[in-house]
Design an enzyme around this catalytic site. Structure first.
Site, PDB file in Angstrom:
ATOM      1  N   ALA A  64       7.701  -4.201   4.570  1.00 39.03           N
ATOM      2  CA  ALA A  64       7.291  -5.512   4.065  1.00 39.03           C
ATOM      3  C   ALA A  64       5.770  -5.542   3.945  1.00 39.03           C
ATOM      4  O   ALA A  64       5.057  -4.824   4.643  1.00 39.03           O
ATOM      5  CB  ALA A  64       7.776  -6.615   4.991  1.00 39.03           C
ATOM      6  N   GLY A 107      10.891  -2.804   6.515  1.00 45.53           N
ATOM      7  CA  GLY A 107      11.750  -3.423   5.520  1.00 45.53           C
ATOM      8  C   GLY A 107      12.208  -2.458   4.440  1.00 45.53           C
ATOM      9  O   GLY A 107      13.276  -2.640   3.858  1.00 45.53           O
ATOM     10  N   GLU A 110      15.208  -0.840   5.877  1.00 47.64           N
ATOM     11  CA  GLU A 110      16.306  -1.809   5.887  1.00 47.64           C
ATOM     12  C   GLU A 110      16.857  -2.034   4.488  1.00 47.64           C
ATOM     13  O   GLU A 110      18.059  -2.265   4.314  1.00 47.64           O
ATOM     14  CB  GLU A 110      15.827  -3.118   6.505  1.00 47.64           C
ATOM     15  N   GLU A 130       8.562  -2.231  13.775  1.00 48.04           N
ATOM     16  CA  GLU A 130       8.329  -3.667  13.914  1.00 48.04           C
ATOM     17  C   GLU A 130       7.917  -4.088  15.317  1.00 48.04           C
ATOM     18  O   GLU A 130       7.049  -4.951  15.501  1.00 48.04           O
ATOM     19  CB  GLU A 130       9.582  -4.454  13.483  1.00 48.04           C
TER      20      GLU A 130
END
Length: 245
Positions: A64, A107, A110, A130
């Site tokens: 992200a 992310g 993911e 994270e």
């Protein structure tokens, strides 16, 4: 479909989606989230298999966008900005394949877990950093990763942020194949060619049955098979099989 953060091409039997923020290592920002939702909308209305990739320049998705993530609040977390998108990708009607070259982190990892099949290059690695940033992997890794690689390895990766290299990812079952970078897209292209040989409705119902989870088995399989048994395409395909010379 013209986008700022994606390159999208569509043919009769597949859609190819290339993440395209090279200056940000394909970090997933709000614009990319919005554009991937638009892709999902298209594929929900016109179901096709999807190839998702960052191309073959050595970066899948670095995670992200930290600049945006730092300013998000608890309200943003409850909006499920990334996890809602990834669940939508997971639920697309037709199979999805992630072709991963280089890092798939946070992310970005993911996002790949949300796809049905993952193939990576020899220089790829996966990681969930994270916790080192003061948050958790909140877009599916805490439950998709244990399902993919087992609880013990998933917890190690989530707790430590250790990067999982390609060959270990293959042994763990996270990816179905590891190939040289120049062979990545041809390999995945052949995989999608094989998928395209199947009956579209059979693909859709097979994916629904697999995604339904243990609690729904075998009931979903029985209902899906009942629909397929009465289909004209099933009869035609089996008749052709029986009539082979």
């Amino acid at each position: 479909m013209n986008f700022d953060t994606l390159i999208v091409t569509e043919t009769a039997d597949r859609m190819t989606v290339v993440l395209n923020r090279p200056d940000k290592r394909n970090a997933i920002d709000q614009s990319m989230v919005d554009e991937l939702h638009a892709v999902c909308d298209r594929l929900e209305r016109n179901p096709l298999p999807m190839l998702l990739t960052g191309g073959t320049d050595g970066t899948f998705a670095a995670g992200a966008d930290i600049g945006q993530l730092r300013d998000r609040t608890s309200g943003d977390a409850l909006r499920a900005i990334n996890s809602g998108l990834f669940e939508r990708i997971r639920s697309l009607p037709m199979p999805t394949v992630a072709a991963i070259d280089g890092p798939a982190l946070g992310g970005g990892a993911e996002l790949s877990y949300a796809c049905d099949i993952r193939v990576c290059s020899t220089r790829s690695f996966f990681g969930q950093p994270e916790a080192r940033l003061g948050i958790l992997a909140g877009a599916g890794a805490t439950w998709r990763l244990p399902a993919l690689v087992g609880e013990s390895l998933a917890k190690e990766l989530l707790f430590t942020g250790r990067r999982l290299p390609a060959e270990e990812a293959l042994r763990a079952g996270l990816v179905s194949a590891v190939v040289d970078p120049e062979e990545l897209l041809p390999h995945v292209g052949r995989l999608l060619d094989d998928i395209a040989k199947a009956a579209p409705m059979a693909l859709r119902l097979t994916k629904l049955a697999v995604n339904a989870g243990d609690a729904a088995h075998p009931h979903v399989e029985l209902a899906a098979q009942a629909l397929l048994f009465d289909s004209e395409e099933k009869r035609d395909r089996m008749t052709k099989f029986l009539n082979r010379s």
